[in-house]
Write a protein that holds these residues in place. Structure first.
Motif, short mmCIF file in Angstrom:
data_model
loop_
_atom_site.label_atom_id
_atom_site.label_comp_id
_atom_site.label_asym_id
_atom_site.label_seq_id
_atom_site.Cartn_x
_atom_site.Cartn_y
_atom_site.Cartn_z
N GLN A 172 0.84 -1.20 0.00
CA GLN A 172 0.00 0.00 0.00
C GLN A 172 0.88 1.26 0.00
O GLN A 172 1.96 1.27 0.59
N SER B 51 -5.54 6.44 -7.60
CA SER B 51 -4.59 6.21 -6.52
C SER B 51 -3.23 5.77 -7.05
O SER B 51 -2.28 5.67 -6.29
N ASP C 195 -4.87 2.54 -11.00
CA ASP C 195 -5.61 1.94 -9.88
C ASP C 195 -6.48 3.01 -9.23
O ASP C 195 -6.10 4.18 -9.18
N THR C 196 -7.61 2.59 -8.70
CA THR C 196 -8.40 3.52 -7.88
C THR C 196 -8.75 2.82 -6.57
O THR C 196 -9.17 1.67 -6.56
N SER C 197 -8.54 3.53 -5.47
CA SER C 197 -8.93 2.97 -4.18
C SER C 197 -10.31 3.47 -3.77
O SER C 197 -10.88 3.03 -2.79
N GLN D 55 -7.72 -2.04 -4.41
CA GLN D 55 -7.80 -1.05 -5.48
C GLN D 55 -8.30 -1.73 -6.75
O GLN D 55 -7.85 -2.83 -7.07
#
Ligand code: GAL
Length: 933
Positions: free
Chosen positions: A352, A549, A566-568, A922
């Motif tokens: 992360q 992200s 990526d998207t969280s 994500q």
């Protein structure tokens, strides 16, 4: 790939923006040279920005790409990699470079991602790995380690004969990624120049032709041409710096106890190379890695690293660690680390991104935006009341880099008189800035700014982003041939024009957007942000993106910009590229064109993840070895009377486990003696390294346990009574005239390192080192450890527990006959097993951990096996860790998994079982295949 890069290079060249990128996969051969200022590739100066990464601490090769892409997305153009001899060689002459050991694949991945590699094959690597990277079998090879002694030389020649050809074919000079070759590790204590020279001669003979470096710790001047006789000198001496110490428990009060962190210049003809610059810490005092991340957090990262940039003039940096990973199996060195090697790094063990990552990104993007920093000399800096200042200037371009640091803990407000201007400056406590003047920014000319430069890009217009601490004043001056038009698109800024200079004054707050056109230059979109709003931008492959992200890669093709991102969470995305349409991870995204000339759209976040509850546990006790009747006839007879260890056994025979070929994890001993009935005590000594213990049975009766011994670095005189345990023999347990059997299970915790090149420290034995029974003069011994080297997981995965030898840790083992678990564990070894199915969302990166709740138990320890992979140890004697990362790939994300726990109990215990938890999710990620189990 190649065409894309050429196009990108053309676009950037047209835009006048320089990018110092990493290697290209299809790239031809390149030259690597250097002078006193910097490294050069094909004659072009390079600012080396590297992060340390240990592939052996992430045993899921698809995830190597995940980490490398994350490093690249933060602006790094290189990774520094130790190659661990121990990880590849379970026995003399045996080497494995397949599966999780496929370093060819690692280097290919680095090439594909576009990162240079600083290759560090040791032979000695330290790195808190067992033996400092020395295979444990080396303990039984004569000849002082880390010297030119013959036995050691033959052994390391074999290692280099295996690793060097792989590194050689991946060199930049052959179109690959290996840019530097690092011999040895902090070899300042020993001074065997013949050895240092031979490492280099061997590398050259094996085809290594990139510059050779070494990382010095203690005597920074070591191994430069002017040091000693000059024999063994490397081309580019590097220096390691850990200014912030490893006292993570004092994170809130510690500030540079180990020095100012200014990398020394060692050679006049080579660039300053910060070979290991502290970017995290080992958790020496069990404070937990969040404390280590605080110790080396954003303020530290700003103050020390920016300070070093200007004060040292270093143009090559490597941050230790970029991502730490896991000491899975028996990989770790026992004295300084437990299972997790998170290191408090910018990227967590669970992969992360943290606030520290944002700071690396801010600095990384800055370094990429300022090519003139690759050639600078110290210059006079303007004084600023209340702040420390220093400067460097590029002699060719006149670009100046001004360090302004606040050495106090309270905010300072002052005035900076610079380049004919008077600027207000405010700097929070312990903050630092590197300001730039006289820089060509694409088609623009920067006169000076009190905001820090974040990044530059080109998308129909020049774009530049600057930033400063929220609420502080900022000013930026740009030069024009006539008065330009200034339009504030968002936020507030005031403009004034005088004698060709446009000055903008503003307060750093949110994101101010200013469009400047005319004035004899291309239009410029100037964005003025804060630490946070700046870091919300990604600049990857020449495409600027606000939001998501993580942007892993970008490509512009026929008017479409395609992002791998990526998207969280769900949210807006804004893309600056010469394109009309947007796709993200291959899917079209509806967009509108905003006033900034960007494409604006929104992206979905990750889908919800459901993990199964762990239930249906089965339980089976083992340790038949404790029973007198157990058949040990196939065990190894332990009868040696000498060893190469400098540690003299307390009693004979020598029982050191390595002497009998057992190098990892638990070892069993069975000693037989003719009983007299008069025996009263068993007195044992064991050396296990920190965190180890041993359990003792006599004629099947449990006598108790003791802590294993830890010999210190330079125990002189050597502790004559290490890891002592004295056990009372109950009356009547030993019958006169009958053979009695003493059974001992020793938890060896891995080998010491050889940091100080003392040999004795690394050769320190493991296992029993003394055994005496009152009134008994002769005990005959047999020993059993790991039964065979796991062909997939390697020699460091398993020890010699009965269950390990019988395959109880493996997914293929049938536990059908085991009863349902009652969770009561008697002293000895008890196994718990369960299976679970996961069906994690596709095209989503879900990081899963095994979490133990409640207090960490003191009466037992647990070894955790996921699908047969030993992913760690839990227990109060081990460390503070309660979450154990289960890397995707080892965790079958869409399939059946087997979890086995080996519980080694010193006393009757009730065992607490863990649960699965999501530690990050994500949408996006990299494809991860199951690692064979
Ligand atoms: C350095 C060493 C590294 C690592 C680090 C501490 O001295 O070169 O291998 O051990 O310390 O984490």
């Amino acid at each position: 790939m190649k065409i894309r890069r050429i196009l990108l290079a053309l676009v950037l060249a047209v835009a006048g923006l320089a990018v110092l990128g990493g290697p290209s996969s299809a790239a031809p051969k390149h030259s690597v040279t250097y002078d006193k200022y910097s490294l050069m590739v094909d004659g072009q100066r390079l600012l080396l920005q590297s992060a340390e990464f240990h592939y052996f601490r992430l045993p899921s090769p698809d995830l190597w790409r995940d980490i490398l892409e994350k490093e690249k997305a933060a602006g790094f153009n290189a990774v520094s990699v130790y190659f661990s001899w121990a990880f590849h060689s379970p026995a003399p002459g045996r080497y494995d470079f397949t599966g999780v050991r496929d370093v060819d694949r690692l280097l290919r991945t680095a090439e594909e991602v576009g990162l240079y590699v600083v290759a560090r094959p040791g032979p000695y690597i330290n790195a808190e790995t067992s033996g400092g990277g020395f295979p444990a079998w080396l303990k039984t090879v004569p000849g002082r380690a880390r010297s030119s002694d013959a036995g050691y030389t033959a052994a390391y020649h074999d290692w280099l004969a295996h690793i060097n050809p792989i590194l050689a074919r991946h060199q930049v000079t052959r179109g690959g990624s290996v840019l530097l070759y690092n011999v040895e590790n902090e070899y300042a204590v020993n001074t065997d120049a013949v050895y240092m020279q031979d490492l280099q001669d061997t590398a050259r003979a094996d085809g290594i032709d990139v510059p050779i470096t070494t990382n010095n710790c203690c005597d920074a001047g070591s191994w430069s041409s002017t040091w000693g006789s000059g024999l063994g000198a490397v081309q580019i001496p590097g220096v390691d710096d850990y200014p912030q110490s490893f006292e993570c428990q004092n994170a809130d009060t510690t500030w540079g106890p180990w020095g100012a962190g200014i990398t020394e210049k060692v050679r006049d003809d080579a660039p300053v190379f910060a070979a290991e610059y502290q970017a995290g810490a080992i958790d020496l005092n069990n404070a937990g890695y969040e404390a280590c991340r605080n110790l080396t957090g954003v303020p530290y990262t700003k103050f020390f690293q920016k300070g070093n940039m200007v004060l040292s003039g270093a143009t090559a940096f490597s941050y230790y660690m970029g991502f730490g990973g896991t000491n899975w199996g028996w990989l770790g060195q026992p004295n300084d680390v437990y299972t997790s090697y998170d290191y408090g790094a910018a990227i967590t063990e669970a992969r992360q991104l943290t606030a520290k990552y944002d700071e690396y990104k801010r600095q990384g993007y800055f370094l990429r935006a300022v090519p003139p920093l690759t050639k600078t000399d110290p210059s006079a800096a303007p004084a600023v009341t209340g702040l420390e200042t220093a400067a460097r200037t590029n002699p060719d371009t006149g670009t100046q880099f001004l360090l302004a640091r606040n050495t106090s803990t309270t905010e300072v407000t002052s005035t900076l008189d610079w380049n004919g201007y008077s600027f207000p400056v405010t700097l929070p406590g312990h903050d630092a800035k590197v300001l730039v003047s006289n820089l060509d920014l694409g088609g623009q000319r920067l006169v000076a700014s009190t905001s820090e430069l974040y990044t530059t890009a080109f998308a129909n217009r020049d774009i530049a982003i600057f930033y400063g601490a929220e609420g502080t004043p900022g000013a930026t001056v740009l030069r024009y041939t006539s008065e330009p038009k200034v339009k504030v698109l968002a936020g507030t800024a005031t403009a004034s024009y005088r004698n060709g200079d446009l000055r903008l004054d503003y307060t750093h707050h949110g994101l101010t957007r200013v469009l400047i056109s005319g004035g004899g230059h291309r239009p410029l979109l100037l964005m003025l942000g804060t630490d946070d709003t700046a870091a919300s931008f990604w600049n990857v492959d020449g495409v600027l993106v606000k939001g998501t992200s993580l942007v892993r890669a970008a490509r512009v093709d026929h008017g479409t910009v395609d992002l791998r991102a990526d998207t969280s969470e769900a949210g807006p995305v804004e893309v600056f590229a010469n394109a009309r349409t947007l796709t993200v991870n291959g899917k079209p995204v509806p967009t509108r064109t905003g006033r900034n000339g960007s494409l604006e759209g929104s992206l979905p976040g990750p889908r919800g993840v459901e993990l199964p509850a762990l239930a249906g546990w089965k339980q089976q006790a083992e340790a038949p070895e404790a029973r007198p009747a157990f058949d040990d006839s196939r065990w190894t007879v332990a009868d040696k009377t000498t060893s190469l260890s400098t540690f003299a056994p307390v009693t004979l025979p020598v029982l050191f486990s390595d002497e009998y070929g057992y190098h990892a994890g638990s070892v069993w001993y069975r000693g037989r003696f003719a009983g007299t009935g008069a025996e009263t005590t068993v007195k044992l000594n064991a050396i296990t390294g920190k965190r180890g213990d041993y359990l003792v049975w006599l004629n099947g009766r449990y006598l108790g346990s003791a802590k294993g011994g830890v010999q210190a670095d330079s125990d002189v005189p050597v502790n004559p009574d290490p890891g002592p345990g004295e056990f009372t023999i109950p009356a009547g347990l030993v019958k006169p005239g009958e053979t009695a059997v003493l059974s001992v299970l020793v938890q060896n915790m891995g080998n010491n390192d050889d940091w100080t090149a003392e040999d004795s420290r690394f050769r320190q034995p493991r296992g029993l080192v003394g055994a005496a029974i009152s009134g008994i003069s002769e005990i005959s011994w047999r020993i059993q450890g790991q039964a065979r080297v796991d062909p997939v997981r390697g020699g460091l995965n398993n020890g010699g527990l009965y269950g390990e030898r019988a395959g109880w840790s493996l997914p293929g083992y049938s536990d059908r006959g085991w009863p349902a678990a009652g969770f009561a564990a008697a002293p000895g070894v008890t196994w718990l097993r369960t299976g679970f199915s996961t069906d994690l969302p596709k095209n989503q990166d879900t990081s899963v951990a095994l979490r133990f709740g409640g207090a960490i138990p003191a009466g037992y320890r647990v070894i955790i096996y996921l699908n047969g992979w030993n992913l760690g140890q839990y227990g109060a004697a081990i460390g503070p860790q309660t979450d154990f990362v289960l890397p995707a790939g080892l965790l079958r994300q869409n399939g059946r998994n087997t979890l086995a726990l080996a519980v080694i109990a010193e006393q009757t215990s009730t065992v607490a079982t863990p649960q699965l938890v999501v530690v990050g999710s994500q949408r996006g990620g990299v494809p991860v295949h199951d690692v064979p189990a």
